[in-house]
Write a protein that holds these residues in place. Structure first.
Motif, PDB file in Angstrom:
ATOM      1  N   PRO A  10      18.368  23.921  28.848  1.00  0.00           N
ATOM      2  CA  PRO A  10      16.386  23.297  27.982  1.00  0.00           C
ATOM      3  C   PRO A  10      15.856  24.683  28.384  1.00  0.00           C
ATOM      4  CG  PRO A  10      17.285  21.967  29.986  1.00  0.00           C
ATOM      5  CD  PRO A  10      18.443  23.048  30.177  1.00  0.00           C
ATOM      6  N   PHE A  12      11.736  26.786  28.077  1.00  0.00           N
ATOM      7  CA  PHE A  12      10.347  25.706  27.871  1.00  0.00           C
ATOM      8  C   PHE A  12       9.441  26.955  26.517  1.00  0.00           C
ATOM      9  CE2 PHE A  12      12.675  25.429  32.438  1.00  0.00           C
ATOM     10  CZ  PHE A  12      12.159  24.539  32.796  1.00  0.00           C
ATOM     11  N   THR A  76       5.757  17.557  27.044  1.00  0.00           N
ATOM     12  CA  THR A  76       6.959  16.518  26.335  1.00  0.00           C
ATOM     13  C   THR A  76       8.356  16.985  26.611  1.00  0.00           C
ATOM     14  OG1 THR A  76       6.765  17.670  24.046  1.00  0.00           O
ATOM     15  CG2 THR A  76       5.004  15.592  24.509  1.00  0.00           C
ATOM     16  N   ASN A  77       8.802  15.836  26.528  1.00  0.00           N
ATOM     17  CA  ASN A  77      10.183  15.818  26.693  1.00  0.00           C
ATOM     18  C   ASN A  77      11.421  16.671  25.043  1.00  0.00           C
ATOM     19  OD1 ASN A  77      13.380  17.229  28.066  1.00  0.00           O
ATOM     20  ND2 ASN A  77      13.285  15.608  27.267  1.00  0.00           N
ATOM     21  N   ASN A  78      11.851  17.837  24.229  1.00  0.00           N
ATOM     22  CA  ASN A  78      12.403  17.393  23.257  1.00  0.00           C
ATOM     23  C   ASN A  78      13.780  17.934  23.146  1.00  0.00           C
ATOM     24  OD1 ASN A  78       9.381  16.912  21.400  1.00  0.00           O
ATOM     25  ND2 ASN A  78       9.460  18.462  23.365  1.00  0.00           N
ATOM     26  N   HIS A  88      17.234  22.110  22.972  1.00  0.00           N
ATOM     27  CA  HIS A  88      16.879  20.955  24.651  1.00  0.00           C
ATOM     28  C   HIS A  88      15.136  21.391  24.749  1.00  0.00           C
ATOM     29  CE1 HIS A  88      16.714  17.662  28.453  1.00  0.00           C
ATOM     30  NE2 HIS A  88      15.610  18.429  27.637  1.00  0.00           N
ATOM     31  N   VAL A  90      11.520  21.635  26.363  1.00  0.00           N
ATOM     32  CA  VAL A  90      10.289  20.801  27.091  1.00  0.00           C
ATOM     33  C   VAL A  90       9.384  22.123  27.065  1.00  0.00           C
ATOM     34  CG1 VAL A  90       9.454  20.512  29.011  1.00  0.00           C
ATOM     35  CG2 VAL A  90      11.926  20.180  29.107  1.00  0.00           C
TER      36      VAL A  90
END
Ligand code: 8DG
Ligand code: MG
Length: 148
Positions: A10, A12, A76-78, A88, A90
């Motif tokens: 992920p 950021f 939010t987590n996308n 991914h 965050v």
């Protein structure tokens, strides 16, 4: 050497709700992710940076604006697809105000990434909004009840 591709991780991102009266600063994206959608200024967190430092740097890099009163808002987590590959991200959403002095106007410093920066009424946002932002605004009011 063996051709080993690293496992995806992920990323950021930091995006900034820059507020002025009842308006928010948005720009239409030229990047491949969310092309032609309206988004907040922001970008990726660099190694060792605080969320506030990232917000400050990304806003200045994209708009030239100096900001203050930077606060954490929400996260939010996308997970989405870019050219068939999963991404991914965050996203850390921050809140900030334009520094009062001197009188500042947003400039489009990265025209390859954004069409232009403008202030939009929170109650009449332009469409389409960038997906992760759209998901947030329906359920959320970034304007504090007292002035920041
Ligand atoms: P970089 O130079 O720092 O690598 O990146 P950038 O070109 O400035 O990054 P970006 O695509 O504008 O944004 C970083 C990540 O944040 C990207 O995965 C998309 C995600 N993101 C959201 N919502 C928003 C938003 O409203 N604005 C911006 N700028 N990025 C957002 O999920
Ligand atoms: Mg950026």
């Amino acid at each position: 050497m063996e051709n080993v591709s690293p496992s995806p991780v992920p990323k950021f991102g930091v995006a900034v709700f820059l507020l002025k009266d009842k308006t928010v600063l948005l720009g239409r994206r030229r990047s491949s992710i969310g092309h032609n959608t309206f988004a907040l200024p922001g970008g990726h967190l660099e190694f060792g940076e605080s969320f506030e430092e990232c917000a400050d740097r990304e806003v200045e890099e994209a708009t030239g604006l100096l900001i203050e009163k930077i606060k954490f808002l929400t996260v939010t987590n996308n997970v989405f697809y870019k050219e068939g590959k999963p991404v991914h991200a965050v996203i850390i959403f921050m809140l900030a105000a334009v520094s009062a002095h001197p009188q500042q106007l947003p400039q489009n410093i990265e025209p390859d990434k954004c069409d232009s920066w403008d202030w939009y009424d929170w109650n009449n946002l332009p469409q389409p909004l960038f997906g992760p932002l759209e998901k947030l605004v329906g359920a959320f009011d970034p304007f504090p009840s007292e002035k920041i």
